[in-house]
Enzyme design. Structure first.
Site, short mmCIF file in Angstrom:
data_model
loop_
_atom_site.label_atom_id
_atom_site.label_comp_id
_atom_site.label_asym_id
_atom_site.label_seq_id
_atom_site.Cartn_x
_atom_site.Cartn_y
_atom_site.Cartn_z
NE ARG A 1 3.97 1.74 -2.63
CZ ARG A 1 4.87 1.57 -1.65
NH1 ARG A 1 6.07 2.09 -1.79
NH2 ARG A 1 4.59 0.89 -0.57
CD1 TRP B 1 -1.03 -5.85 -2.39
CD2 TRP B 1 -1.30 -5.13 -4.47
NE1 TRP B 1 -0.82 -6.91 -3.22
CE2 TRP B 1 -0.97 -6.50 -4.50
CE3 TRP B 1 -1.50 -4.47 -5.68
CZ2 TRP B 1 -0.85 -7.23 -5.69
CZ3 TRP B 1 -1.39 -5.19 -6.87
CH2 TRP B 1 -1.07 -6.53 -6.86
CE LYS C 1 3.92 -9.40 -13.07
NZ LYS C 1 5.11 -10.28 -12.88
CD GLU D 1 10.65 -19.22 -13.04
OE1 GLU D 1 9.86 -19.83 -13.78
OE2 GLU D 1 10.61 -17.98 -12.91
CD GLU E 1 9.95 -14.21 -18.32
OE1 GLU E 1 8.84 -13.89 -18.74
OE2 GLU E 1 10.11 -14.69 -17.19
CG ASN F 1 2.55 -0.90 3.11
OD1 ASN F 1 1.94 -1.88 2.68
ND2 ASN F 1 3.78 -0.60 2.73
N GLY F 2 1.16 -3.17 5.39
CA GLY F 2 1.77 -4.32 6.08
C GLY F 2 0.70 -5.36 6.37
CB CYS G 1 -0.85 0.00 1.26
SG CYS G 1 -1.79 -1.53 1.43
CE LYS H 1 11.51 -14.80 -14.38
NZ LYS H 1 10.50 -15.77 -14.42
CG HIS I 1 16.85 -40.49 -23.95
ND1 HIS I 1 16.97 -41.82 -24.29
CD2 HIS I 1 17.02 -40.44 -22.61
CE1 HIS I 1 17.15 -42.54 -23.20
NE2 HIS I 1 17.17 -41.72 -22.15
C1 AGP Z 1 6.95 -15.36 -15.83
O1 AGP Z 1 8.10 -14.56 -15.62
C2 AGP Z 1 6.07 -14.81 -16.92
N1 AGP Z 1 5.74 -13.45 -16.67
C3 AGP Z 1 4.87 -15.69 -17.21
O2 AGP Z 1 5.32 -16.98 -17.51
C4 AGP Z 1 3.85 -15.83 -16.05
O3 AGP Z 1 4.40 -16.60 -15.01
C5 AGP Z 1 2.60 -16.55 -16.59
O4 AGP Z 1 2.04 -15.75 -17.61
C6 AGP Z 1 1.54 -16.82 -15.52
O5 AGP Z 1 1.09 -15.60 -15.00
P1 AGP Z 1 0.17 -15.64 -13.67
O6 AGP Z 1 1.02 -16.20 -12.59
O7 AGP Z 1 -0.21 -14.21 -13.45
O8 AGP Z 1 -1.01 -16.52 -13.95
#
Ligand code: AGP
Length: 608
Positions: A27, A75, A603, A481, A488, A101-102, A2, A485, A504
């Site tokens: 934020r 938030w 996002k 993962e 992407e 906030n917290g 927040c 990272k 394989h």
């Molecule tokens: C991860 O860094 C990406 N931004 C993407 O794979 C993300 O994890 C995926 O789109 C799922 O998003 P969500 O967790 O908001 O459902």
């Protein structure tokens, strides 16, 4: 997280507060509110949605005259976005007003205590407890009421407080959530972050844990929790407004990586009580938990990778079979969900179209849905039957880091809860695991401080064409993962492979100098991983290993080794991901990529 802004001085407070809140919009928030003392009473306005709504409601603050006030952008953590849940919160007589906030970890106990004393609550928030507790302790001395309230409260807080009977004073307090105060010739300010007051002063004082501030129009006093007055030195902020939003970090992604210790703490602490795990949000009795025969985890992207880790951890600790599906696959494969199965959907945004559709598919088949979600009041949070929130705060960078880490810890809590009720983990082992879980934030912080070392190594691979990540078991999950990272945000092609799968087919791709990152955190697989490292090195690979501090053997095989502190093997992913996040980040920075907003990505993928 927040946003908090407060002001007391010779100017009208409302416009200053609204301006400050607008500088905290980055934020993320879902509602906002403001309270100003007008000389007789505390007037307030609240609204859900954008800050613009509140500005229009108050005509830019003109309709809220007064020289002392507090404002808030919320938030949501406890209670959906609504006018009732928006801050500021009040005691019943509306003579005490609080913005926060917290997370107040013991708010339920305090709420029950106050309700027994006749207090009536109007919101679902944890914050409202503070307003009533202040009322309960207030006998005319605000500081005494504040000290007594703070001694009852567990959790994190940054607070702005108004007392109608003391209109010449603004109060503030802090524990674990950031709070700064500032002063210029026109008054004094409080804010949860520097950008809110940078326009008025560059000289700010950071409030430290369990410190209380008493602000007047022309001066302020600082106190510690023992009610002793203390002296504090201001610092000069030389950031520009843009840098200030990132708290001085170059990118939101790096700032959010550094928030991981706090998001892990915020996710686990409220759910660990007296050496046991209590996840009230599950709304399932121990018997119902013990009756779960199968778990389906469904998600996308990094949330899916967290789910793959969850599979290994839940199966190892609770001995429940777990199936993990990509939501975009699950929703079209006419999934077979068994009697006694539980469906868990994981989503940071709570708006991912494929995951929402998968949730609806499972619901159509009559299954209870547990959501592991970061955004309160999001579609997935609303449509799931129960929600385990990750409380990571708003995540701005497209590439998730802190929310992913919080998802892992939410899955650890679930795995340990299942293991406890099913008796698959003894008391001693449970206590040991709990200790390891509580140490994770400190160990993550330690790893984050190796960033220079990782940056130096990353700079050697800015021109790489292909980078591979390999691991076995739970390390395969972290390789997925780590690879995502990197690719992407740096746009370098990368793949993750189960290390045993190399022979394989994939091994044909290894050429002279190809970087292979071998994740090896599981002691019983150390030797196997050394063989895989030897295998790829024989084809010319350069191998970076990420492994436990106890695995010195690996230096005989790998070219470059990053060690992670000792923890329970089931929690190792939370540590091994840190150097991989830093590696991906610094490769992207070195390549001049738009780290926070990578090309072609959103996002939250709210379309198919
Ligand atoms: C991860 O860094 C990406 N931004 C993407 O794979 C993300 O994890 C995926 O789109 C799922 O998003 P969500 O967790 O908001 O459902």
């Amino acid at each position: 997280m927040c946003g908090i802004v407060g002001y007391i001085g010779e100017k009208q407070a409302a416009p200053v507060i609204l301006d400050g809140l607008s500088r905290l919009e980055y934020r993320g928030y879902d509602s906002a509110g403001i309270a100003v003392f007008d000389g007789e009473a505390i007037n307030y306005k609240k609204s859900i949605g954008r800050l613009k709504v509140l500005e229009n409601l108050t005509r830019g603050g003109l309709d809220m005259p007064g020289f002392c006030g507090i404002g808030h952008t919320r938030w949501a953590t406890h209670g959906v976005p609504s006018n009732e849940n928006a801050h500021p919160h009040f005691n019943q007589k509306e003579t005490i007003s609080v913005v926060h906030n917290g997370i107040i970890e013991n708010y339920l106990q305090l709420k029950k205590y106050l309700e027994k004393k006749g207090y009536v609550f109007v919101s679902e928030t944890d914050t409202e407890v503070l307003a009533h507790l202040l009322d309960y302790y207030y006998k005319g001395n605000p500081m005494e009421a504040i000290f007594r309230m703070l001694r009852r409260v567990e959790g994190s807080y940054a607070l702005g407080i108004l007392f109608a009977e003391h209109p010449d004073t603004l109060f503030a307090a802090r524990k674990d959530s950031p709070l700064v105060v500032g002063q210029n010739e026109e008054g004094c300010f409080i804010a949860s972050d520097v950008p809110a007051i940078l326009k008025y002063t560059r000289k700010v004082t950071y409030v430290d844990n369990q410190e209380i501030v008493k602000l007047h129009a022309s001066h302020m006093h600082f106190y510690n929790i023992d009610e002793e007055e203390i002296q504090k030195e201001p610092v000069l902020i030389d950031w520009d407004a843009n840098a200030a939003e990132k708290a001085g970090y170059e990118h939101f992604m790096l700032k959010e990586m550094y928030e991981q210790p706090k998001t892990v703490t915020d996710t686990i602490s409220p759910r660990i009580r007296k050496g046991d795990i209590q996840i009230e949000e599950l709304h399932m009795s121990d018997e119902e938990l013990a009756a779960v025969r199968k778990i389906h985890i469904v998600a996308c992207g990094s949330a899916y990778h967290a789910g793959v880790t969850g599979k290994y951890v839940i199966e190892r600790l609770a001995r429940i079979p777990v199936e993990v599906d990509l939501a975009s696959e699950f929703r079209y494969r006419d999934p077979i969900l068994e009697e006694g199965a539980m469906v868990i959907v994981i989503s940071q945004s709570g708006e991912t179209a494929d995951t929402l559709a998968a949730l609806r598919e499972a619901k159509k088949r009559g299954f209870q849905i547990l959501g592991i979600v970061n955004v309160v009041g999001s579609s997935i949070a609303r449509e799931a039957d129960n929600v385990l929130y990750t409380w990571a705060g708003p995540e701005i960078a497209v590439a998730t880091t802190k929310a992913y880490s919080a998802q892992l810890t939410a899955l650890y809590l679930l795995a340990m809860k299942f293991a406890k009720v099913r008796g698959t983990v003894g008391n001693e082992e449970f206590a040991r695991l709990l200790n390891c879980l509580e140490r994770l934030p400190y160990q993550i912080e330690r790893l984050l401080n190796t960033k220079e070392q990782i940056q130096k190594f990353a700079n050697r691979y800015l021109a790489a064409k292909d980078i591979f990540f390999i691991g076995r078991g739970i390390d395969y999950a972290i390789s997925l993962e780590g690879s995502l990272k990197l690719k992407e945000i740096s746009y370098i092609h990368s793949e993750a492979y189960a290390a045993g799968e190399l022979k394989h087919g994939t091994i044909s791709l290894i050429e002279d100098g190809t970087l292979v990152t071998a994740v090896s955190t599981q002691p019983e697989l150390y030797q196997k991983m050394v063989s895989n490292i030897v295998e790829v090195k024989a084809r010319g690979a350069f191998v970076m290993a990420v492994t436990g501090e106890d695995n010195r053997e690996i230096e005989r095989a790998a070219d470059y080794v990053v060690y992670i502190p000792e923890t329970a093997p089931v929690f190792a992913n939370s540590l091994a991901i840190i150097p991989l996040q830093l590696f991906g980040y610094y490769v992207a920075v070195g390549r001049g990529c738009d780290v926070d907003k990578p090309r072609n990505l959103a996002k939250s993928v709210t379309v198919e």
